[in-house]
Every structure is written in C-alpha cells, then in structure tokens.
Design a protein around this motif. Structure first.
Motif, PDB file in Angstrom:
ATOM      1  N   LEU A  86     -28.625 -18.564 -31.161  1.00 38.78           N
ATOM      2  CA  LEU A  86     -29.541 -18.646 -30.203  1.00 38.78           C
ATOM      3  C   LEU A  86     -29.217 -20.009 -29.273  1.00 38.78           C
ATOM      4  N   LEU A  87     -29.175 -21.122 -29.746  1.00 39.88           N
ATOM      5  CA  LEU A  87     -28.740 -22.356 -29.079  1.00 39.88           C
ATOM      6  C   LEU A  87     -27.588 -22.418 -28.089  1.00 39.88           C
ATOM      7  N   LEU A 137     -29.097 -18.095 -40.787  1.00 42.85           N
ATOM      8  CA  LEU A 137     -28.095 -19.065 -40.556  1.00 42.85           C
ATOM      9  C   LEU A 137     -27.908 -19.034 -38.739  1.00 42.85           C
ATOM     10  N   LEU A 138     -27.224 -17.970 -38.974  1.00 39.75           N
ATOM     11  CA  LEU A 138     -25.718 -17.559 -38.038  1.00 39.75           C
ATOM     12  C   LEU A 138     -27.076 -17.186 -36.486  1.00 39.75           C
ATOM     13  N   VAL A 139     -27.784 -16.810 -36.808  1.00 43.46           N
ATOM     14  CA  VAL A 139     -28.763 -16.771 -35.844  1.00 43.46           C
ATOM     15  C   VAL A 139     -28.799 -18.387 -35.420  1.00 43.46           C
ATOM     16  N   VAL A 140     -29.112 -18.945 -35.414  1.00 46.08           N
ATOM     17  CA  VAL A 140     -29.055 -20.629 -35.052  1.00 46.08           C
ATOM     18  C   VAL A 140     -28.335 -20.841 -33.827  1.00 46.08           C
ATOM     19  N   SER A 172     -17.453 -17.471 -26.357  1.00 51.55           N
ATOM     20  CA  SER A 172     -15.555 -18.346 -26.546  1.00 51.55           C
ATOM     21  C   SER A 172     -15.841 -17.333 -27.775  1.00 51.55           C
ATOM     22  N   GLN A 173     -15.070 -17.511 -28.591  1.00 50.62           N
ATOM     23  CA  GLN A 173     -14.319 -17.036 -29.973  1.00 50.62           C
ATOM     24  C   GLN A 173     -15.060 -17.622 -30.864  1.00 50.62           C
ATOM     25  N   ILE A 174     -15.949 -18.413 -30.827  1.00 52.42           N
ATOM     26  CA  ILE A 174     -16.753 -19.301 -31.766  1.00 52.42           C
ATOM     27  C   ILE A 174     -17.955 -17.992 -31.777  1.00 52.42           C
ATOM     28  N   THR A 175     -18.463 -17.594 -30.920  1.00 54.50           N
ATOM     29  CA  THR A 175     -19.826 -16.732 -30.320  1.00 54.50           C
ATOM     30  C   THR A 175     -19.062 -15.477 -30.345  1.00 54.50           C
TER      31      THR A 175
END
Length: 177
Positions: A55-56, A49-52, A5-8
């Motif tokens: 990973l989700l 914080l960006l890892v959360v 996704s663009q967000i990812t």
C-alpha cells in the motif's frame, strides 16, 4: 518505469501463495478451538504485514504507468478491483485474529504473544468468524478473477499487462513490444 520493482513483484507473488496456504490450513468449527492451526494464524499475519509495503508503494506512486490506457470505465474497474482485494487482505487477517480472540485461542507471531482483540466466549465466536470463513473463500474467487482479467489484458487486449508483474520478464521492456 514499465514494470513493478522486483521487491513489489516478490511481495505480490508471496502474498498470493500465502493466501492459498492460509485457505488450505484453515480449520473451522470446534476444531478451531480445540486444535487451532497456528500455521494459518502465522500465514494470515504475514499477509497482513505484507500489505503495508504494498500500500505504501502504491500511495507513493511506485506503480508503473499504463502505456496504453483503456477506457475510463476499465481504469475505474481496475482501481475498484484492487481496492477490494486490498480490503480483503487487511480484513481477513484482522477478522481471523478477532475470531481467535473470541474462541480464547492465544495468537502469537514468530514467538511473540499478541493481545486479544476481544474477550473470549463459551459458545460460537459470532458473525465476524462466519464472515472470516466466507471471506477466505471469496478472496480465492477474487484472486482467480484478478488472474483471468490479467490474462485477458495480456492476450486479448495485448497490452503486456502480465509483463508488469512477471518475475521472469526482462526489466528492459520497450514500448513497441
């Protein structure tokens, strides 16, 4: 789904940039105690914080499927490599926060004072701080290897791997290339 996704994709590239910024803004030795880099602390915490969400998203199956899976050992190596990168993205900010606590340097994030993870010491901050410093350089090497492997996939295996994480690639990827 053929690509992330663009967000990812945005989080992936933002994380990459922030890791480099963290490395360039790092200070070590006595300077860390007398003139700490709050930019380094902030960037490290943003990485954590960006890892959360990353990973989700992975655990919820948001990663695009590989259209032409390679041999089982390549798949296993890719999973192991990503696991190591994620471990570094978690361990480095936490070990940095711990090292700052040992140095007696207050850590704040966006104006919020964070609790110390341990008591401060007068001497050297210890092995965790040394590991943090070494880990900061190692993650750059790992990220470089990660990029080289992606290029190998794209140009040697021709499996369009880069298109999965390219923010400029079309979202209408077809299977025939």
């Amino acid at each position: 789904m053929h690509r992330y996704s663009q967000i990812t994709i945005a989080i992936h590239w933002l994380t990459a940039v922030l890791v480099v910024v963290a490395w360039f803004t790092a200070v070590g030795g006595r300077s860390a105690r007398t003139d700490p880099s709050y930019v380094h602390f902030t960037v490290g915490l943003v990485v954590l914080l960006l890892v959360v969400p990353r990973l989700l998203a992975r655990w919820l199956g948001a990663a695009p499927r590989i259209e032409d899976p390679q041999s089982r050992w390549l798949d296993l190596a890719a999973r192991a490599g990503h696991t190591v990168l994620y471990a570094f993205l978690i361990a480095l900010p936490l070990s940095g926060w711990y090292a700052a606590s040992r140095l007696g340097v207050p850590v704040s994030f966006l104006g919020i004072d964070l609790p110390n993870l341990t008591g401060s010491v007068q001497g050297a901050p210890g092995e965790i701080a040394d590991l943090h410093e070494t880990g900061g350089t190692l993650i750059l090497w790992l990220a470089g290897l990660h990029a080289l492997i992606a290029l190998w996939h794209q140009f040697v295996l021709k499996d369009r791997t880069l298109e999965r994480m390219n923010p400029l690639a079309s979202s209408d990827l077809t299977q025939d290339g």
